[in-house]
Scaffold this motif. Structure first.
Motif, PDB file in Angstrom:
ATOM      1  N   VAL A 131      26.335  15.126   8.662  1.00  0.00           N
ATOM      2  CA  VAL A 131      24.837  15.581   7.995  1.00  0.00           C
ATOM      3  C   VAL A 131      24.166  14.360   7.592  1.00  0.00           C
ATOM      4  O   VAL A 131      24.886  13.345   7.048  1.00  0.00           O
ATOM      5  CB  VAL A 131      25.217  16.386   6.689  1.00  0.00           C
ATOM      6  CG1 VAL A 131      23.855  16.511   5.979  1.00  0.00           C
ATOM      7  CG2 VAL A 131      25.665  17.726   6.704  1.00  0.00           C
ATOM      8  N   GLN A 132      22.988  14.134   7.840  1.00  0.00           N
ATOM      9  CA  GLN A 132      22.411  12.809   7.570  1.00  0.00           C
ATOM     10  C   GLN A 132      21.571  13.268   6.448  1.00  0.00           C
ATOM     11  O   GLN A 132      20.544  14.091   6.845  1.00  0.00           O
ATOM     12  CB  GLN A 132      21.510  12.332   8.946  1.00  0.00           C
ATOM     13  CG  GLN A 132      20.712  11.026   8.621  1.00  0.00           C
ATOM     14  CD  GLN A 132      20.205  10.593  10.009  1.00  0.00           C
ATOM     15  OE1 GLN A 132      20.446  11.065  11.113  1.00  0.00           O
ATOM     16  NE2 GLN A 132      19.241   9.691   9.854  1.00  0.00           N
ATOM     17  N   PHE A 133      21.336  12.399   5.606  1.00  0.00           N
ATOM     18  CA  PHE A 133      20.405  12.666   4.378  1.00  0.00           C
ATOM     19  C   PHE A 133      18.968  12.053   4.751  1.00  0.00           C
ATOM     20  O   PHE A 133      18.879  11.041   5.282  1.00  0.00           O
ATOM     21  CB  PHE A 133      21.010  12.004   3.187  1.00  0.00           C
ATOM     22  CG  PHE A 133      22.336  12.674   2.563  1.00  0.00           C
ATOM     23  CD1 PHE A 133      22.778  13.941   3.106  1.00  0.00           C
ATOM     24  CD2 PHE A 133      23.073  11.729   2.201  1.00  0.00           C
ATOM     25  CE1 PHE A 133      23.873  14.399   2.426  1.00  0.00           C
ATOM     26  CE2 PHE A 133      24.516  12.412   1.568  1.00  0.00           C
ATOM     27  CZ  PHE A 133      24.748  13.593   1.972  1.00  0.00           C
ATOM     28  N   LYS A 134      18.147  12.803   3.918  1.00  0.00           N
ATOM     29  CA  LYS A 134      16.637  12.271   3.947  1.00  0.00           C
ATOM     30  C   LYS A 134      16.253  11.991   2.523  1.00  0.00           C
ATOM     31  O   LYS A 134      15.789  12.956   1.644  1.00  0.00           O
ATOM     32  CB  LYS A 134      15.812  13.222   4.631  1.00  0.00           C
ATOM     33  CG  LYS A 134      15.834  13.488   6.016  1.00  0.00           C
ATOM     34  CD  LYS A 134      14.811  14.605   6.570  1.00  0.00           C
ATOM     35  CE  LYS A 134      15.162  14.662   8.078  1.00  0.00           C
ATOM     36  NZ  LYS A 134      14.018  15.690   8.480  1.00  0.00           N
ATOM     37  N   LEU A 135      16.829  10.815   2.180  1.00  0.00           N
ATOM     38  CA  LEU A 135      16.937  10.482   0.738  1.00  0.00           C
ATOM     39  C   LEU A 135      15.804   9.154   0.481  1.00  0.00           C
ATOM     40  O   LEU A 135      16.561   7.939   0.409  1.00  0.00           O
ATOM     41  CB  LEU A 135      18.223  10.223   0.526  1.00  0.00           C
ATOM     42  CG  LEU A 135      18.671  10.246  -1.110  1.00  0.00           C
ATOM     43  CD1 LEU A 135      18.088  11.760  -1.738  1.00  0.00           C
ATOM     44  CD2 LEU A 135      20.277  10.169  -1.261  1.00  0.00           C
ATOM     45  N   PRO A 136      14.761   9.431   0.083  1.00  0.00           N
ATOM     46  CA  PRO A 136      13.965   8.440  -0.219  1.00  0.00           C
ATOM     47  C   PRO A 136      14.394   7.961  -1.615  1.00  0.00           C
ATOM     48  O   PRO A 136      14.884   8.470  -2.352  1.00  0.00           O
ATOM     49  CB  PRO A 136      12.578   8.834  -0.096  1.00  0.00           C
ATOM     50  CG  PRO A 136      12.674  10.372  -0.444  1.00  0.00           C
ATOM     51  CD  PRO A 136      13.991  10.820   0.182  1.00  0.00           C
ATOM     52  N   GLN A 137      13.554   6.965  -2.220  1.00  0.00           N
ATOM     53  CA  GLN A 137      13.454   6.521  -3.684  1.00  0.00           C
ATOM     54  C   GLN A 137      13.416   7.682  -4.587  1.00  0.00           C
ATOM     55  O   GLN A 137      12.049   8.286  -4.360  1.00  0.00           O
ATOM     56  CB  GLN A 137      12.786   5.487  -3.996  1.00  0.00           C
ATOM     57  CG  GLN A 137      13.239   4.017  -3.394  1.00  0.00           C
ATOM     58  CD  GLN A 137      14.520   3.610  -3.723  1.00  0.00           C
ATOM     59  OE1 GLN A 137      14.865   3.399  -5.048  1.00  0.00           O
ATOM     60  NE2 GLN A 137      15.485   3.323  -2.966  1.00  0.00           N
ATOM     61  N   SER A 138      14.290   8.171  -5.256  1.00  0.00           N
ATOM     62  CA  SER A 138      14.194   9.550  -6.140  1.00  0.00           C
ATOM     63  C   SER A 138      15.209   9.492  -7.171  1.00  0.00           C
ATOM     64  O   SER A 138      16.394   8.534  -7.041  1.00  0.00           O
ATOM     65  CB  SER A 138      14.344  10.504  -5.331  1.00  0.00           C
ATOM     66  OG  SER A 138      15.789  10.714  -4.561  1.00  0.00           O
ATOM     67  N   LEU A 139      15.085  10.413  -7.807  1.00  0.00           N
ATOM     68  CA  LEU A 139      16.121  10.494  -9.088  1.00  0.00           C
ATOM     69  C   LEU A 139      17.695  10.740  -8.223  1.00  0.00           C
ATOM     70  O   LEU A 139      18.789  10.339  -8.887  1.00  0.00           O
ATOM     71  CB  LEU A 139      15.793  11.660  -9.904  1.00  0.00           C
ATOM     72  CG  LEU A 139      16.773  12.011 -11.185  1.00  0.00           C
ATOM     73  CD1 LEU A 139      17.347  10.941 -12.037  1.00  0.00           C
ATOM     74  CD2 LEU A 139      16.330  13.063 -12.088  1.00  0.00           C
TER      75      LEU A 139
END
Length: 730
Positions: free
Chosen positions: A614-622
């Motif tokens: 699984v590849q995360f799509k995780l920008p700057q976020s909490l």
């Protein structure tokens, strides 16, 4: 009595006796007991003294011949005596040992019982120059997760980067710049000391992420007024160059474990532990006693600070716990930038009044801080390789009057005793073959640095160790590979030539078996040196951690599945789905619920049976901050229990199995769009004070520590509505 006249039973008696004493009997002794340490020390050095008596009076003093023949013999003895001097200091150090974990437990309980306003204030400094976003993001977030109520986090940016200022403002960390970069890291910290007022300050290099309980475990030691610094080991979550390039990350501890796990606790027993720059806490009142600033006369300001404080009665305490994790050098280029700086700084202290030769220190402290190691390590390793080559190609012998029998009678017992003693004092961290490979690699670049600094101690620039993508771009180390390959070829050809009577150069046929055995060992070592100099391919830009916990998956169609995480990083995870589940296809979008983090958008990157990537799509976020907190602020390091024979076996096995990687350049990971490598802020002092955080990471992680109510543990399978059709793992 000449050893060559003895019967075999007496000839091998010293070797067998030492083997029984050091490898069978000594391991039954409790290493924590002073009498046991003294007994091992005495046995080892009686054996070494026996060898040295033979070495000097039989193999050196009778030497005769031309000036260069005699000079070569005496030079070989000098290198050997320098090595024994360094070993003797190491063994003296091992006579004491501390384990302060129970003391830290008591201090932590006391500190946690105090009201928040009674805890001393701490400034957390993160000095940085050119480290990339992916490195600094983890360190800053980790520092903000410290579970200590009375602290302020400051990023000291000597690179004056607008994107880093924006990142600090977004996260609530303080941000400092200065008008110049004078005195590098030490000057950066000294400038920060003029802008802050905490009673203590902690320092974390840009790549070291503190664990949440770092301050609670360290601050209690300052109840003792003579403690000026508390130092924690450097622990790493990635592979160092030797582990990576030899494919031994599971079988070989990182190269610094011997120092941090064995030498530093022993130095602490002599009040001789020293500040290692990162992962330390310093008392401001102690610093005021020496000018309220870090010393800047050496490029290793940390060890010099320890010496300055020691003369004022302040000691450095060492707690051997992995309370901060960071990046080991990610390439040989990065490794040598770091080690050359350390070696040069250590040699520079010899020329300073505050160094080990200056006034105000006792004999043991002078010995502990005298940098013999940096000179002896490279000389010894280089001579071990060069001496048999010189002998085989020129006939120039390093000794006289040596027979194979005398080698068995005197030399081998000394080698067994020295290695056995170190293995006893430092179990699971000392591996002779790996240590020889590492020393040989370092001799090519560290030794010239040491010799150059002895001649010219001042005027050397401070070089920052490359981190992140900058380090991963390094190609193979040609300046190590080709000299090692040439030395290996000279050794092989030299052995072959001297086995042919018509071409033989060695005049003493009895010496040929000894030289052949020595050469075979050197060929193996040089082979590993060549392999280590080839940069291993790095397929991932983020390190993955082994973890075993449930995960909830929501497909694009709204269907909910559950699985089990096998490994996870900031960029993705490996997930094992339950049997009987239709696996999502590669490229399919998902949402995954990670415990202590929450919902994260993702996509299927690959699929092999029930195991999906699984590849995360995780920008700057909490959620990204919470994932950093989850992965990096609780040490996920494997306990080291390997033994020397298993490491040696794994290394030798790799000779037949490893495929040499072609020299290449590894591209770094993508940077956020806001990062501009060329844009700089004005060269002036800028102070942006830390802001109170609106997000309570600990509270949010606790609230998200469980999956939604439709998920039931510990089973995993398909979720339909609010009822989980549990499927037992197969």
């Amino acid at each position: 009595m000449q050893a060559m006249t003895l019967p075999l039973s007496q000839l091998f008696a010293p070797m067998l006796g030492i083997f029984a004493a050091m490898y069978l009997l000594a391991p039954t002794f409790p290493v924590a007991r002073p009498w046991a340490r003294l007994a091992v020390f005495v046995v080892v050095w009686l054996v070494v003294a026996r060898y040295l008596e033979w070495r000097i009076f039989t193999t050196v003093l009778p030497a005769s011949g031309t000036w260069y023949q005699v000079g070569w013999i005496w030079f070989c003895l000098f290198v050997e005596l320098l090595t024994f001097t360094d070993q003797f200091i190491l063994y003296l150090t091992f006579l004491r040992r501390t384990d302060r974990r129970s003391e830290a437990d008591q201090h932590e309980r006391r500190l946690r019982s105090l009201p928040d306003d009674e805890l001393p204030s701490v400034d957390v400094f993160i000095p940085t120059y050119d480290e990339p976003f992916e490195v600094l993001e983890k360190t800053i977030t980790g520092a903000l997760c410290l579970d200590y109520p009375n602290l302020q986090v400051w990023v000291l940016d000597d690179g004056r980067r607008p994107w880093l200022r924006a990142l600090c403002t977004q996260k609530g960390a303080g941000y400092l710049t200065r008008a110049d970069n004078l005195n590098a890291k030490a000057g950066n910290i000294n400038h920060a000391l003029t802008k802050t007022s905490g009673e203590f300050f902690a320092i974390f290099d840009a790549d070291f992420v503190p664990q949440r309980n770092f301050l609670m475990r360290t601050m209690g030691f300052f109840a003792d007024p003579k403690v000026g610094i508390v130092q924690i080991p450097h622990a790493f979550y990635n592979e160092d160059p030797m582990q990576a390039n030899l494919g031994l990350h599971r079988g070989l501890p990182d190269e610094q474990r011997f120092f941090f796990d064995s030498i530093m606790p022993a130095r602490d027993g002599w009040d001789g532990a020293f500040c290692c720059g990162s992962n330390s806490v310093t008392r401001r009142a102690a610093l005021r006693a020496v000018g309220d600033a870090l010393p800047t006369q050496s490029i290793t300001e940390d060890i010099l600070l320890t010496l300055v404080l020691l003369r004022k009665g302040y000691v450095t305490r060492y707690l051997c716990e992995p309370l901060a994790i960071g990046l080991a050098p990610e390439s040989l280029d990065a490794f040598f930038v770091q080690r050359q700086r350390w070696a040069r700084g250590a040699i520079q202290t010899l020329y300073l009044a505050a160094g080990p030769l200056g006034p105000g220190l006792g004999l043991m402290h002078r010995l502990l801080f005298f940098p013999t190691h940096w000179l002896s390590l490279g000389l010894r390793a280089l001579m071990v390789v060069v001496v048999p080559i010189v002998f085989m190609w020129t006939g120039l012998a390093p000794v006289v009057d040596v027979t194979p029998e005398s080698v068995f009678y005197y030399l081998f017992p000394a080698i067994l005793a020295l290695n056995g003693g170190i293995s006893w004092f430092a179990p699971h961290v000392h591996f002779p073959l790996a240590a020889q490979v590492s020393a040989t690699i370092q001799s090519f670049k560290i030794l010239p640095t040491v010799l150059g600094t002895l001649v010219k101690p001042a005027g050397h620039a401070f070089k920052v160790t490359p981190k992140g993508a900058a380090a991963r771009r390094a190609t193979y180390a040609a300046e190590i590979f080709w000299p090692s390959a040439v030395l290996m070829a000279l050794t092989v050809v030299g052995v072959v030539l001297n086995t042919i009577p018509e071409w033989r150069i060695i005049d003493h046929p009895a010496a040929l078996p000894m030289v052949a055995f020595w050469s075979v060992v050197n060929i193996v070592v040089l082979f590993f040196v060549c392999m280590t100099s080839l940069q291993a391919r790095m397929g991932r830009t983020e390190e993955r951690f082994d973890i075993d916990e449930t995960i909830l998956i929501q497909t694009g169609t709204g269907e909910q599945l559950s699985g089990r995480v096998s490994n996870i990083s900031l960029s993705g995870a490996g997930v094992l789905l339950g049997s009987g589940i239709d696996c999502p296809r590669a490229g399919e979008p998902l949402r995954v619920h990670i415990m202590q983090v929450g919902w994260v958008d993702a996509v299927i990157a690959q699929q092999r049976g029930r195991l999906i990537g699984v590849q995360f799509k995780l920008p700057q976020s909490l959620e990204r901050d919470l994932l950093i907190r989850k992965l990096f602020t609780v040490a996920r390091l494997k306990r080291n229990g390997v033994i020397a024979c298993s490491v040696n076996r794994a290394m030798l096995k790799n000779i037949w199995s490893m495929a040499a990687p072609l020299p290449h350049i590894v591209a770094g990971g993508a940077k956020p769009a806001s990062v501009s490598p060329t844009e700089r802020l004005p060269a002036e002092s800028m102070v942006i004070r830390p802001q109170p955080r609106t997000d309570d990471f600990a509270h949010l992680a606790g609230a998200r520590s469980l999956h939604p109510t439709s998920f039931t543990e510990p089973g995993f399978g398909r979720v339909a509505g609010t009822v989980l059709e549990a499927v037992a793992p197969s």
